[in-house]
Design an enzyme around this catalytic site. Structure first.
Site: not given
Lengths: 215, 215, 215, 215
Positions: A6-8, A85, A133, A138, A173, A194-195
């Site tokens: 997920n590039l958010k 989300h 989630e 998170i 996680g 994501a990150s």
């Protein structure tokens, strides 16, 4: 195993991440999807990467300014979408409506939720998958195996009780191959992250480490 | 049989409706609850009528301006609450949070939804009851027995499949004793109605007609 | 000087705070309003304290489940309402609609916002007052005189430029008489506070200290 | 004169409309902007048409799934954005935040509102333009000159009083060149339209008719 990056709204290069995802996916049995900003969908899809929207709106063609129309997302190369989300919680009725919109154009659907009760509710709406989630995981960097692993097992059981055809992913996680392995052992058939990839100095290396257990 | 009279934001006298509800409930086995504006809860509860909130917020004690705290509602005499009414759709995560808030103080909970999939989702969250509000019946005056009765039966089946302990109410298309009887035959153990009583010239007579099949 | 004690969803005794407010207000020229949970409005108003709602909905009489009808709030003793508190941000169109609702029944209105641009926008909607809540002061206990006092002066100037008839209150960083004095010197004609009184061991003493500069 | 064609979620070909807009704009002094679905921004911008987003979110780079990041919109060719359209009403604080986001990357901004008070409020937030959408004109096909023209004049006056540098557009009741001419005479320096072009059998002919008074 399904992996969604997920590039958010991160300041990453969505095309570079997508190219890495497409390449790494070829080296394994995993599907690696990339979910960019909606305006970047076409560029991401052109890399050949499996492309997901971060959201589609519960609307049909019509007078809906500011919406994300499923038809538009699909026409620009997306094959699936996240919904609900934790950073984009939606009304129950609208999740249902967005699932209808996604089904209309054949998008795969992943509905996020953050405890077993909500996972069961999400599964009851008939998505392709749900993603649990756990709030305590998170954005913390805490691996799922070290935090409360029971919540993933409970989510798997909750979804199974409502509709065994719905896949369960672990949506927090996850950074490393060990985390992915831990999620799989808890019953998840996919992971969202994501990150850990999007903000990595070397997204390709991060993805290669992630899917190492699957090679 | 459970009967809930939703006073919405109608220009009715909430105390008069509540007194009628309390009196008529004594003549039958039905529970007749009245759901007024939150500011009117105490006055309605003082009549002896079963008193419901129209909503409680998914919050605990704390810094939450403009919320409806479950503790406050309960302290003013409410014994239950509606949630997610079609005029007040909520986020999935917030319905779950409001159910937690209601449970904390012992309020009975009725989660509304408008099709069998959403009813199943609502039931998965563990409320005391769900209420199906078929969109084609809301506010139309069309009796449930003449519109699509299948949706009520499907809702009953959907909730039963997820959690047999959750009651199913019929939340639209109810004005008369015949409608209540029709809802019961379709499997509902309660009904929600609003204008049929709240806006009646004689709310007591309207309630007496409604529960006539139950006397 | 106008003082509003926002009880939020705190576990305080709203009647005890209201009685203290009514008593202390008599000792000074200040108006001391109390804004409880909507279900507590009637009990608070019965103490004789100036009573405010924390919010009213942008609706008229009708089918609006879960709303806070201005007529209901007024009928239970409120004489004013907060709108758009930082914990309850509303749509621009709905703030306008809630102001219409409040005007319909004669409620005084205080629209909150957190910078001079939004204060000017709020003032343009024609409320009785606006309250600036500098984000760096909300809930921190930092006195307004020690944080960025310029934002209060800028808010006063911004509102004045749009509509000089709109009062400007300071909505954060107020606990003591010194803070109230500082706010007054910055151009505010009122203050909003919450935990400093509502969560005080002795709300009466806290209020007496607060209004000491006004005696 | 500024003309914005809002494609909403219509089943039109965004590229064909954009090509027509680019061509017709060359024949006149008007700027003709096209606002497609966000996923279509890049394809629309490639036509050379002035390209607007239908919305940008009040966020910066970061963890904001499902948002529309101003940076992403700009990187895909948009030079401006609508905000707070009547089909996408936003919180006052979020309109302010979206304006900040748009300013960050140099997008022109048009904030919609539906009466003179809200227009004044929108103008106070410092956008490039505001667009008044009289509710009685939205989607009705009623020309602005035949409905309540006073609301446009009042909106122009209201914005002027708050900030004379903010342009005022007419955001409803525009289909033909006569409507555009009427809007201009009422003080508007631009118009927003949607179905009149987007759903026209021949969008190019519809645009040519629209700007005929400007040739």
């Amino acid at each position: 195993m399904f992996v969604l990056v997920n590039l958010k709204a991160y300041p990453c290069d969505p095309v570079a991440v997508a190219e890495a995802a497409a390449d790494v996916a070829e080296q394994t049995d995993a599907t690696i999807a990339v979910a960019p900003q909606s305006a970047d969908l076409a560029r991401v899809a052109e890399t050949g990467a499996t492309t997901y929207a971060q959201h589609v709106s519960p609307v049909e063609h019509g007078s809906h300014t500011g919406s994300v129309l499923a038809e538009s997302v699909e026409a620009n190369g997306a094959v699936g979408t996240l919904l609900n989300h934790s950073e984009h919680r939606r009304k129950l009725a609208d999740i249902d409506g967005s699932l209808d919109a996604a089904d209309r154009v054949g998008l795969d659907t992943v509905v996020c939720a953050n405890n077993p009760e909500q996972i069961a509710a999400a599964a009851a709406l008939g998505p392709d998958a749900v993603a649990v989630e756990p709030p305590e995981l998170i954005g913390t960097g805490t691996p799922v195996s070290q935090a409360d692993p029971g919540i993933v097992e409970d989510a798997v059981a909750a979804a199974e009780a409502v509709d065994p055809s719905v896949d369960v992913y672990c949506g927090a996680g996850i950074s490393t191959g060990d985390d992915l392995e831990a999620a799989r052992e808890l019953g998840a058939s996919g992971v969202l992250l994501a990150s850990g990839v999007a903000k990595a100095d070397d997204p390709r290396a991060a993805l290669e480490d992630l899917v190492e257990p699957l090679v």
